[in-house]
Design a protein around this motif. Structure first.
Motif, mmCIF file in Angstrom:
data_model
loop_
_atom_site.group_PDB
_atom_site.id
_atom_site.type_symbol
_atom_site.label_atom_id
_atom_site.label_comp_id
_atom_site.label_asym_id
_atom_site.label_seq_id
_atom_site.Cartn_x
_atom_site.Cartn_y
_atom_site.Cartn_z
ATOM 1 N N PRO A 59 0.818 -1.212 0.000
ATOM 2 C CA PRO A 59 0.000 0.000 0.000
ATOM 3 C C PRO A 59 0.855 1.267 0.000
ATOM 4 O O PRO A 59 2.010 1.225 0.412
ATOM 5 C CB PRO A 59 -0.804 -0.104 1.310
ATOM 6 N N GLY A 61 2.669 4.461 1.055
ATOM 7 C CA GLY A 61 3.178 4.905 2.350
ATOM 8 C C GLY A 61 3.650 3.789 3.251
ATOM 9 O O GLY A 61 3.911 3.991 4.436
ATOM 10 N N HIS A 209 2.779 -0.653 -8.402
ATOM 11 C CA HIS A 209 1.431 -0.908 -7.888
ATOM 12 C C HIS A 209 0.661 -1.810 -8.848
ATOM 13 O O HIS A 209 -0.486 -2.142 -8.606
ATOM 14 C CB HIS A 209 0.674 0.416 -7.700
HETATM 15 N N1 ATP Z 1 12.433 11.827 4.756
HETATM 16 C C1 ATP Z 1 11.368 11.457 5.465
HETATM 17 N N2 ATP Z 1 11.069 12.091 6.625
HETATM 18 C C2 ATP Z 1 10.000 11.719 7.354
HETATM 19 N N3 ATP Z 1 9.166 10.726 7.021
HETATM 20 C C3 ATP Z 1 9.399 10.052 5.882
HETATM 21 C C4 ATP Z 1 10.502 10.394 5.040
HETATM 22 N N4 ATP Z 1 10.483 9.563 3.975
HETATM 23 C C5 ATP Z 1 9.420 8.758 4.145
HETATM 24 N N5 ATP Z 1 8.759 9.038 5.290
HETATM 25 C C6 ATP Z 1 7.587 8.336 5.826
HETATM 26 O O1 ATP Z 1 7.831 6.965 5.758
HETATM 27 C C7 ATP Z 1 6.671 6.254 5.339
HETATM 28 C C8 ATP Z 1 7.006 5.421 4.112
HETATM 29 O O2 ATP Z 1 7.282 6.267 3.011
HETATM 30 P P1 ATP Z 1 7.718 5.700 1.598
HETATM 31 O O3 ATP Z 1 8.042 6.852 0.723
HETATM 32 O O4 ATP Z 1 8.786 4.688 1.785
HETATM 33 O O5 ATP Z 1 6.367 4.996 1.106
HETATM 34 P P2 ATP Z 1 6.068 4.203 -0.252
HETATM 35 O O6 ATP Z 1 5.738 2.813 0.138
HETATM 36 O O7 ATP Z 1 7.153 4.389 -1.223
HETATM 37 O O8 ATP Z 1 4.729 4.901 -0.751
HETATM 38 P P3 ATP Z 1 4.220 5.195 -2.259
HETATM 39 O O9 ATP Z 1 3.698 3.921 -2.815
HETATM 40 O O10 ATP Z 1 3.118 6.190 -2.049
HETATM 41 O O11 ATP Z 1 5.367 5.746 -3.013
HETATM 42 C C9 ATP Z 1 5.608 7.307 5.094
HETATM 43 O O12 ATP Z 1 4.777 7.338 6.230
HETATM 44 C C10 ATP Z 1 6.352 8.586 4.980
HETATM 45 O O13 ATP Z 1 5.593 9.648 5.504
#
Ligand code: ATP
Ligand code: MG
Lengths: 277, 253
Positions: A59, A61, A209
């Protein structure tokens, strides 16, 4: 949750197990957001073999990008351990295709594609040949001298893909590289990526996705849980190679495996939405 | 007619119309020609000063000062500004000093510089340089700090050295903002130049303006004003052109 992976249809060439390329051991990552600690990744352990194609789904985030950035060496893990094995010193260990358009606005298309090679000080003729090859492959030959502001979103994404491919790393980290592409270009890119991977035997980590993309590309599919991101399940891809994106749907195994992945993924997506609503 | 074409024509027509109105006011006796000489008279005075060769030393003196001041001020400002943008430590050390001295009007430090550096060329050049320095420094620092993190990540992903990161990411990334700083600096440099030449100087366009007022040769004063305006305008055009050349990726925006 534990899921028994579907047995791989082993073509018989894997007499010896391939050497390990990346090993993740109990990986966790915490972020401070407004003074509150957010756990993005929790206790992720995964071993990736050399030449293996691993696709990560989960999912929004759930920490997919975070995981990839740690594997690429951009970020430090908070707990746990990452081991990467660099076997060919003439090649960079890993390169990333970023989720956002990360091409330099101040460089032309060809200079963007050759950036990594120039930074490594390779001979000019070699850089020119590699750049020309990828300009053609990506359908950007007419735009070699154009600046990014003159490109469409999909074209920018292709430049960013070409830059990572041209860099010829041992490990390719790809963060939703085809998300901004139209269906036709996506199909061409899928074939191109499959070709590059099978010819060069790179280790590949790919976030998407799209289950279709996952099933065309993957040896293994890692499904992640809603935040904090953990590994929910790992599936071996039962579909035989070579795979065509429209052909695989005819395979009865396709329906079965996508249903199994979906059932887990949907649950996690619901959880992630419930948590934020 | 399109609106841009109209705007272009008005750009030329409206100043000319104003000059014509001025000319007519003087001839009709509506405005005192001794205080506000007609444009034709000012042009006449200018031509005369060119013929006698009297004008040339003033022009070269002013242009030399402004070029030297701009060169010194922007070189120092760009270098220190980029370093401050890249290094939180250097920023923490220098920023308080900059913040505390920035509000002092640049023209107010002219007497101070006359005391420190004497009434020679150096004090005038340095007054211009320091005015340019502030604005260029602040823009360069902001430019670097505003670079999207993702570009620095690409550099890290490609394992570039710090030196490579500076030349291929920090500098080009900050260049658009640096260029706007330089354009502002040119305008400020002209203001400071004229004020610096009012005092303790025997040459320059600022001196011409001041002297013209003091000996009530107002046509001389107006020639000085006209030339400062003209050079300022030309410098702006030149900077636009320079921006076009060094920031080609901004074209068409
Ligand atoms: N530099 C950062 N500072 C603070 N929080 C972060 C940072 N990078 C990511 N997060 C948090 O870590 C969690 C995971 O983020 P991530 O970008 O890895 O998600 P994702 O699985 O790649 O999502 P998407 O499919 O939407 O790209 C999120 O809750 C995000 O808010
Ligand atoms: Mg992501």
């Amino acid at each position: 949750m534990t899921v028994t992976p579907i047995k791989t249809i082993d073509p018989g060439i894997k007499a010896e197990p391939a050497p390990v390329k990346v090993r993740l051991n109990g990986l966790s990552k915490m972020f401070k957001v407004n003074g509150r600690e957010v756990t993005a990744l929790q206790d992720v352990s995964l071993t990736i073999a050399s030449g293996e194609f691993v696709v990560i789904v989960g999912p929004s985030g759930c920490g997919k990008t975070t995981l990839l950035r740690i594997v690429d060496g951009l970020d430090e893990e908070s707990h746990g351990h990452v081991t990467r094995f660099h076997t060919d010193p003439s090649k960079p260990l890993s390169s990333m295709i970023f989720q956002e358009h990360a091409i330099f606005p101040w460089l032309s298309v060809e200079r963007n594609i050759g950036y990594g090679l120039r930074m490594r000080g390779l001979p000019k003729a070699e850089i020119a040949a590699t750049v020309a090859h990828f300009l053609k492959k990506m359908g950007l030959a007419d735009y070699a001298k154009a600046y990014p502001y003159q490109l469409s979103g999909g074209m920018k994404q292709r430049v960013s893909i070409a830059r990572a491919f041209a860099n010829d790393p041992e490990i390719l980290c790809m963060d939703e590289p085809f998300a901004a592409l139209d269906e036709q270009n996506k199909a061409i890119m899928l074939e191109e990526l499959t070709r590059i991977w099978s010819e060069t035997r790179k280790t590949a980590l790919f976030i998407t996705h799209s289950l279709d993309e996952a099933l065309v590309l993957a040896d293994r599919i890692v499904v992640m849980t809603a935040r904090p991101g953990r590994i929910a399940a790992i599936f071996d891809n039962p579909l035989p190679r070579p795979r065509q994106s429209y052909e695989i749907r005819k395979d009865p195994a396709y329906g079965e495996i996508s249903a199994r992945i979906w059932s887990i993924l949907r649950e996690e997506v619901m959880k992630s939405r419930g948590e934020t609503v | 007619m399109t609106s841009t074409a109209t705007a272009r024509i008005l750009n030329v027509v409206s100043p000319l119309a104003l000059l014509l109105l001025w000319e007519l006011c003087v001839w009709s006796g509506f405005v005192d020609g001794r205080l506000f000489p007609a444009p034709s008279e000012i042009i006449g005075a200018l031509v005369q000063m060119i013929i006698t060769g009297e004008l040339w030393p003033h022009v070269t003196a002013s242009l030399t000062r402004i070029l030297a001041g701009l060169a010194i001020g922007s070189a120092a400002g760009v270098t220190l500004g980029i370093i401050m943008g890249l290094s939180p430590l250097v920023r923490a050390i220098i920023q308080p000093v900059i913040a505390a001295t920035y509000p002092v009007p640049r023209t107010a430090i002219v007497p101070l510089f006359l005391i420190i550096f004497g009434i020679g060329e150096l004090s005038k050049i340095l007054v211009i340089a320091i005015s340019v320095f502030y604005i260029v420094l602040i823009n360069s620092m902001t430019g670097v700090m505003q670079i999207d993190r993702i570009y620095l990540d690409v550099g890290k992903d490609m394992r570039v050295s710090r030196f490579q990161a500076f030349w291929t990411i920090a500098l080009p990334g900050a260049l658009p903002t640096i260029m706007s700083g330089l354009k502002l600096a040119v305008g400020i440099a002209f203001i400071v130049l004229v004020v610096a030449e009012y005092t303790g100087s025997q040459t320059g366009l600022g001196y011409m303006i001041w002297e013209g007022w003091q000996i009530l040769d107002l046509r001389r004063m107006y020639v000085g004003l006209l030339l400062v305006a003209l050079f300022g305008w030309l410098a702006t055009l030149l900077m636009d052109e320079l921006e076009h050349i060094v920031v080609p990726w901004r074209r068409g925006r």
